[in-house]
Design a protein around this motif. Structure first.
Motif, PDB file in Angstrom:
ATOM      1  N   GLU A  83       0.822  -1.210   0.000  1.00 24.88           N
ATOM      2  CA  GLU A  83       0.000   0.000   0.000  1.00 24.88           C
ATOM      3  C   GLU A  83       0.860   1.266   0.000  1.00 24.88           C
ATOM      4  N   LEU A  84       2.076   1.154   0.589  1.00 28.58           N
ATOM      5  CA  LEU A  84       2.995   2.290   0.566  1.00 28.58           C
ATOM      6  C   LEU A  84       3.755   2.319  -0.763  1.00 28.58           C
ATOM      7  N   ARG A  85       4.168   1.156  -1.212  1.00 26.75           N
ATOM      8  CA  ARG A  85       4.947   1.071  -2.460  1.00 26.75           C
ATOM      9  C   ARG A  85       4.201   1.731  -3.627  1.00 26.75           C
ATOM     10  N   GLU A  86       2.883   1.491  -3.706  1.00 25.18           N
ATOM     11  CA  GLU A  86       2.128   2.033  -4.839  1.00 25.18           C
ATOM     12  C   GLU A  86       1.971   3.554  -4.763  1.00 25.18           C
ATOM     13  N   GLN A  87       2.246   4.117  -3.562  1.00 26.84           N
ATOM     14  CA  GLN A  87       2.100   5.576  -3.416  1.00 26.84           C
ATOM     15  C   GLN A  87       3.369   6.346  -3.764  1.00 26.84           C
ATOM     16  N   VAL A  88       4.518   5.635  -3.841  1.00 25.13           N
ATOM     17  CA  VAL A  88       5.786   6.326  -4.120  1.00 25.13           C
ATOM     18  C   VAL A  88       5.762   7.014  -5.492  1.00 25.13           C
ATOM     19  N   PRO A  89       5.417   6.276  -6.584  1.00 24.69           N
ATOM     20  CA  PRO A  89       5.378   6.975  -7.880  1.00 24.69           C
ATOM     21  C   PRO A  89       4.329   8.074  -7.930  1.00 24.69           C
ATOM     22  N   VAL A  90       3.225   7.883  -7.233  1.00 24.59           N
ATOM     23  CA  VAL A  90       2.174   8.919  -7.203  1.00 24.59           C
ATOM     24  C   VAL A  90       2.709  10.170  -6.517  1.00 24.59           C
ATOM     25  N   MET A  91       3.446   9.949  -5.409  1.00 28.50           N
ATOM     26  CA  MET A  91       4.021  11.085  -4.677  1.00 28.50           C
ATOM     27  C   MET A  91       4.949  11.887  -5.582  1.00 28.50           C
ATOM     28  N   LYS A  92       5.780  11.173  -6.338  1.00 26.62           N
ATOM     29  CA  LYS A  92       6.721  11.860  -7.235  1.00 26.62           C
ATOM     30  C   LYS A  92       5.970  12.629  -8.320  1.00 26.62           C
ATOM     31  N   GLU A  93       4.912  12.023  -8.842  1.00 29.66           N
ATOM     32  CA  GLU A  93       4.120  12.705  -9.882  1.00 29.66           C
ATOM     33  C   GLU A  93       3.479  13.976  -9.337  1.00 29.66           C
ATOM     34  N   VAL A  94       2.971  13.901  -8.103  1.00 28.55           N
ATOM     35  CA  VAL A  94       2.334  15.072  -7.489  1.00 28.55           C
ATOM     36  C   VAL A  94       3.363  16.192  -7.309  1.00 28.55           C
ATOM     37  N   LEU A  95       4.549  15.832  -6.808  1.00 31.35           N
ATOM     38  CA  LEU A  95       5.600  16.842  -6.601  1.00 31.35           C
ATOM     39  C   LEU A  95       6.015  17.468  -7.934  1.00 31.35           C
ATOM     40  N   GLN A  96       6.153  16.633  -8.963  1.00 30.87           N
ATOM     41  CA  GLN A  96       6.519  17.164 -10.280  1.00 30.87           C
ATOM     42  C   GLN A  96       5.427  18.089 -10.812  1.00 30.87           C
ATOM     43  N   ALA A  97       4.158  17.705 -10.569  1.00 29.08           N
ATOM     44  CA  ALA A  97       3.039  18.545 -11.020  1.00 29.08           C
ATOM     45  C   ALA A  97       3.061  19.900 -10.316  1.00 29.08           C
ATOM     46  N   MET A  98       3.636  19.931  -9.102  1.00 30.12           N
ATOM     47  CA  MET A  98       3.731  21.191  -8.357  1.00 30.12           C
ATOM     48  C   MET A  98       5.000  21.966  -8.719  1.00 30.12           C
ATOM     49  N   GLY A  99       5.811  21.381  -9.596  1.00 25.13           N
ATOM     50  CA  GLY A  99       7.051  22.067  -9.995  1.00 25.13           C
ATOM     51  C   GLY A  99       8.148  21.962  -8.961  1.00 25.13           C
ATOM     52  N   ILE A 100       8.103  20.937  -8.098  1.00 21.90           N
ATOM     53  CA  ILE A 100       9.098  20.771  -7.025  1.00 21.90           C
ATOM     54  C   ILE A 100      10.247  19.904  -7.534  1.00 21.90           C
ATOM     55  N   LYS A 101      11.468  20.348  -7.282  1.00 24.64           N
ATOM     56  CA  LYS A 101      12.673  19.638  -7.714  1.00 24.64           C
ATOM     57  C   LYS A 101      12.809  18.323  -6.946  1.00 24.64           C
ATOM     58  N   ILE A 102      12.999  17.218  -7.699  1.00 24.87           N
ATOM     59  CA  ILE A 102      13.214  15.895  -7.111  1.00 24.87           C
ATOM     60  C   ILE A 102      14.618  15.445  -7.482  1.00 24.87           C
ATOM     61  N   VAL A 103      15.360  14.872  -6.511  1.00 22.17           N
ATOM     62  CA  VAL A 103      16.686  14.317  -6.812  1.00 22.17           C
ATOM     63  C   VAL A 103      16.772  12.873  -6.319  1.00 22.17           C
ATOM     64  N   GLU A 104      17.455  12.044  -7.089  1.00 23.54           N
ATOM     65  CA  GLU A 104      17.777  10.669  -6.707  1.00 23.54           C
ATOM     66  C   GLU A 104      18.955  10.236  -7.570  1.00 23.54           C
ATOM     67  N   MET A 105      19.746   9.282  -7.061  1.00 27.05           N
ATOM     68  CA  MET A 105      20.962   8.928  -7.793  1.00 27.05           C
ATOM     69  C   MET A 105      21.352   7.491  -7.466  1.00 27.05           C
ATOM     70  N   PRO A 106      21.588   6.672  -8.498  1.00 26.80           N
ATOM     71  CA  PRO A 106      22.012   5.290  -8.253  1.00 26.80           C
ATOM     72  C   PRO A 106      23.288   5.248  -7.419  1.00 26.80           C
ATOM     73  N   GLY A 107      23.349   4.288  -6.507  1.00 20.94           N
ATOM     74  CA  GLY A 107      24.554   4.100  -5.698  1.00 20.94           C
ATOM     75  C   GLY A 107      24.594   4.913  -4.427  1.00 20.94           C
ATOM     76  N   TYR A 108      23.631   5.849  -4.269  1.00 21.37           N
ATOM     77  CA  TYR A 108      23.616   6.713  -3.084  1.00 21.37           C
ATOM     78  C   TYR A 108      22.215   6.747  -2.472  1.00 21.37           C
ATOM     79  N   GLU A 109      22.197   7.000  -1.170  1.00 18.03           N
ATOM     80  CA  GLU A 109      20.921   7.143  -0.475  1.00 18.03           C
ATOM     81  C   GLU A 109      20.493   8.613  -0.483  1.00 18.03           C
ATOM     82  N   ALA A 110      19.217   8.828  -0.191  1.00 18.02           N
ATOM     83  CA  ALA A 110      18.701  10.204  -0.121  1.00 18.02           C
ATOM     84  C   ALA A 110      19.488  11.019   0.893  1.00 18.02           C
ATOM     85  N   ASP A 111      19.910  10.382   2.020  1.00 16.33           N
ATOM     86  CA  ASP A 111      20.686  11.092   3.044  1.00 16.33           C
ATOM     87  C   ASP A 111      21.947  11.719   2.449  1.00 16.33           C
ATOM     88  N   ASP A 112      22.619  10.956   1.580  1.00 19.26           N
ATOM     89  CA  ASP A 112      23.863  11.442   0.968  1.00 19.26           C
ATOM     90  C   ASP A 112      23.591  12.663   0.092  1.00 19.26           C
TER      91      ASP A 112
END
Length: 877
Positions: A83-112
């Motif tokens: 139920e949480l997994r299916e909300q992750v892509p939706v969350m990203k879509e909502v943020l993108q629709a709001m014009g909010i910058k999203i970052v992610e990078m292979p090999g690193y965690e969000a903390d990094d």
């Protein structure tokens, strides 16, 4: 003044929101609680911080450099709930629709990524706020970088704030030293091993004293306790690896454009579409009023004057139209007519344009249509005659069949779900104004709302019918639901006569018994108290009278019905309290409440709803005549208040055990079918077989227990539920259920198949093709899945029984009319029909009623019907 950037740890806040907000789904069945909670936290932060820049960082699914160092890193974490997994892509879509910058990078965690961007921003002289539920990020705190940790509580979201000095104050170590503490003590959630035998207290003391793992190791001989010294000496390599694992990488080779993170207007048209789709209605208020504007309104026309309205009717020539009266609380405000998607008209009622005039004109209009579309055919029938042979489409009923889980079927939902369009809702246009007030203060908005409703009706019509075909429910719609509209309209119009004097006498009878119970309860308690106060009642029962199993809550002891019912057999005062509660409810709801519902014609005209329950059952409101208690004598007596008109009698027909008979047919269990075919007492024969007792030796208690099992099986009862119902141990209940399935093996196979099918298809289905989605079966929560299994077992049975009673109602009404009898069907209560029959038609109508109800469905067992008549409803039942 320094610029400010807010950095959000995406998965951390989403995870916190998921567990902090109760389960929510939209009408598509999509889980939305994590997205909803995330946005609430984000909006709260933004309202407080008012930053110039905003970025959200997410983890990736690929292994990171830490996994390459240590295979078991984060290896103890449970997989993310579906139920949480299916909300992750939706969350990203909502943020993108709001014009909010999203970052992610292979090999690193969000903390990094957060640590690296925070460092970049600090170098540029910015203030930084990092939002995360993970205390590991405290190592990033400085005088310019603030770590904000939201905590969801019952009272709302509270946020703990940490600059570097706050970390020292709370944890006795600096942010950088915080890493060493974690490296020594380890972290079970990330599966960082740490040093065996060193916990948080020892780790903190060591780092306070030596500032780092390396320096502590250099002073091994000084370390106390001895066990800590030995363990650090033996596992120093593990401590160093743990430190690397725990250290956030602040030099990730990420190309980050600060200007791309600049905070602009979040409330974009694209975001508005998402808020509508996710059904976050209270968040829509953040968007500007013109957000939902579209170019449809150029096709809307409003006519106020009699001459222009008459011209409209005179020039009307379409063969298909959407028509609906707009009314509330019996007041007609106007009429909406849509000839096509591009020709929608609202005609206001008032002055020379009377309700009667509109009804007369609409009658002519409807007579000339080949296809009549409406959001409420039953409502339309109050104003005009529409023959059952007319090709009518009720868009609300169609939408209900396609998704019976919704609470309401509004035009904006229809536009979104069927047309993929976002149109302004009633809330968008009127706010919280009542219709009467809106007609005075916002007449243009009201007119727009009604035009949108007519537009969506005609625009969605074809797709609704196509989807009904695709879901194999067109026959159900055409042959059961639409004809039923006419039955319910007639029942509402007829109403049922109620004797005011009888009602007063009944109220007096209740008052007398309530008074007797009060006196007796006070005597047994040894004092007077407020019986209606759970707090006072709890003190009397569990403190003064020392009754067992008192459950203390924040507000006092629980005195819920299930708690009292378990005590009642052993404590007469509790039995009397339960009776007192039932009688006071009877008095307020029925004796007092029904008197207010008697219309000037002396009859009560209830409203019957066919788009409320997920299983297809009809419900009754204003007042609810289907909820009249029948288990207690005083409850049954309320039926004496309902009487037929002069020269008529009541005829009441009740299906006998319809759901068990449906179960016998649908399961094909030969033993259950045989029991019914031999016309035996089904509960006695079940008792005989389950308890291995000769039929003639079955006791009343055994029969009662078998009855509970018979009906419990229909509702997917668990051993726990049965043990509670019968006041037996869970083990005994398990034995009863096991014996039942041995007796009727076909039922176990059938019920298991229902669950398997519902898991595969996503819905349960009745014999007549009615579908009930069961999203709970896909839940990662055991309780939710168990609930879904019960729905999957029960819905096909209860839904089929509901379909059968609807078919019977349609056939009874049509036959009464076809044979031109004076008798009328006036009430339906679950498996029971009530007819107000002319005295000279009594015997014939009894036969007719029994025939039509018995033959409403062709089952492997006979549909038995009990038919009685009487001078009031009590006598007839």
């Amino acid at each position: 003044m320094s610029k400010k950037i807010v950095l959000i740890d995406g998965h951390s806040i989403l995870n916190r929101a998921f567990f902090g907000v109760p389960p929510l789904t939209n009408s598509e069945g999509l889980h939305t609680n994590a997205v909803y909670g995330f946005l609430n936290i984000m909006f709260k932060i933004l309202d407080e911080e008012k930053p110039d820049y905003l970025t959200v960082a997410f983890d990736r699914s690929e292994p990171t450099f830490r996994h390459q160092m240590f295979d078991a890193y984060k290896g103890t974490r449970k997989p993310m709930a579906q139920e949480l997994r299916e909300q992750v892509p939706v969350m990203k879509e909502v943020l993108q629709a709001m014009g909010i910058k999203i970052v992610e990078m292979p090999g690193y965690e969000a903390d990094d990524l957060l640590g690296t961007i925070a460092g970049m921003a600090e170098v540029q002289g910015m203030d930084v706020s990092i939002i995360s539920g993970d205390r590991d990020l405290l190592q990033l705190a400085t005088e310019k970088v603030k770590i904000r940790i939201p905590k969801t509580k019952r009272t709302g979201t509270e946020i703990e704030d940490y600059y570097a000095a706050d970390v020292v104050e709370r944890y006795q170590v600096t942010p950088k030293e915080f890493i060493d503490v974690k490296a020594l003590m380890g972290d079970s959630s990330d599966n960082i091993p740490g040093v065996p035998g060193i916990g948080e207290k020892t780790a903190t003391n060591l780092i306070v004293a030596y500032k780092s793992i390396e320096n502590a190791y250099a002073h091994l001989e000084e370390i106390t306790p001895k066990r800590a010294k030995t363990n650090l000496e033996e596992h120093y390599d593990m401590a160093q690896m743990s430190k690397t694992l725990a250290t956030i990488e602040v030099h990730v080779p990420i190309e980050f454009d600060m200007e791309a993170a600049k905070l602009t207007d979040l409330y974009t048209p694209e975001a508005y579409v998402y808020m509508k789709r996710l059904e976050f209605k209270n968040m829509l208020t953040r968007f500007s009023d013109d957000m939902s504007q579209n170019d449809l309104e150029k096709y809307f026309h409003v006519y106020h004057e009699l001459d222009e309205i008459q011209n409209f009717f005179d020039g009307f020539s379409a063969k298909e139209a959407a028509v609906s009266f707009f009314e509330e609380a019996g007041i007609v405000y106007g009429l909406a007519v849509a000839k096509s998607n591009q020709n929608v008209v609202y005609l206001t009622c008032g002055g020379f344009v009377t309700e009667g005039y509109l009804e007369e004109q609409v009658q002519k209009l409807c007579d000339g249509l080949d296809t009549l579309i409406t959001p409420d055919l039953k409502g339309l029938l109050k104003h005009v005659r529409v023959p059952e042979t007319k090709n009518c489409i009720d868009t609300t009923i169609a939408a209900y069949l396609l998704n019976p889980l919704k609470n309401e079927y509004t035009y904006d939902d229809l536009a979104r779900d069927i047309l993929g369009l976002m149109v302004p809702s009633k809330l968008d246009l009127l706010g919280k104004l009542k219709i009467k007030k809106a007609a005075e203060e916002k007449p243009e908005a009201l007119e727009l709302m009604v035009c949108y409703e007519a537009y969506t009706c005609i625009a969605a019509k074809n797709q609704l019918l196509e989807q009904l075909e695709d879901h194999d429910m067109k026959k159900l719609y055409d042959e059961i639901e639409m004809p039923l509209v006419y039955v319910l309209a007639d029942m509402e119009k007829e109403g049922v006569r109620a004797e005011k004097a009888e009602l007063e006498a009944y109220g007096a009878q209740l008052t007398g018994r309530i008074s007797e119970l009060e006196t007796s309860i006070y005597e047994k308690a040894g004092e007077t108290f407020n019986i209606n106060s759970p707090k006072q009642l709890g003190v009397i029962l569990f403190e003064k009278l020392q009754m067992p199993n008192g459950k203390k809550t924040k507000t006092g002891y629980s005195t819920a019905a299930d708690v009292l019912e378990r005590l009642a057999p052993d404590y007469p005062i509790v039995s009397e309290i339960l009776e007192y509660r039932q009688l006071t409810k009877l008095k307020s709801t029925y004796a007092d409440g029904l008197a207010l519902c008697i219309a000037p014609d002396g009859r009560i005209h209830s409203t019957f709803n066919q788009t409320i329950t997920a299983t297809g059952r009809i419900s009754s409101t204003e007042p609810n005549l289907q909820n009249i208690p029948i288990r207690m004598e005083l409850g049954r007596l309320i039926r004496k208040v309902f009487v037929p008109k002069e020269g008529y009698v009541f005829i009441d027909a009740d299906y006998s055990q319809i759901e068990l008979r449906v179960l016998a047919h649908m399961s094909g269990d030969q033993n259950l079918i045989a029991a019914y075919q031999h016309a035996e007492d089904i509960h006695r024969i079940t008792a005989s077989q389950v308890f291995h007792t000769p039929l003639e030796a079955v006791t009343d208690l055994q029969r009662r227990n078998a009855k509970a099992v018979n009906f419990g099986i229909v509702y997917g009862i668990s051993s726990f539920g049965l043990s509670q119902d019968l006041s037996i141990t869970r083990k005994e209940a398990e034995g009863y259920i096991a014996s039942y399935f041995e007796t009727y093996p076909g039922i176990k196979i059938f019920l298991d198949r229902l669950v398997t099918d519902a898991k595969e298809k996503g819905y349960a289905e009745t014999m007549f093709g009615r579908r009930r989605p069961v999203p709970e079966l896909a839940s990662s929560n055991f309780m939710q899945r168990s609930f879904g299994e019960r729905i999957a077992m029960n819905s096909p049975i209860q839904g089929t029984a509901a379909d059968i009673i609807k078919i019977a109602m349609i056939r009874v009404k049509q036959r009464l009319e076809r044979e031109q009898l004076k008798s009328k069907l006036i009430l339906q209560v679950h498996d029971e029909l009530l007819i107000e029959a002319a005295a000279d038609e009594e015997e014939y109508v009894k036969t007719l009623l029994a025939e039509e109800m018995r033959h409403a469905a062709d089952l492997a067992v006979t549909l038995e019907v009990d038919v009685k008549s009487g001078r009031n409803w009590f006598e007839a039942h």
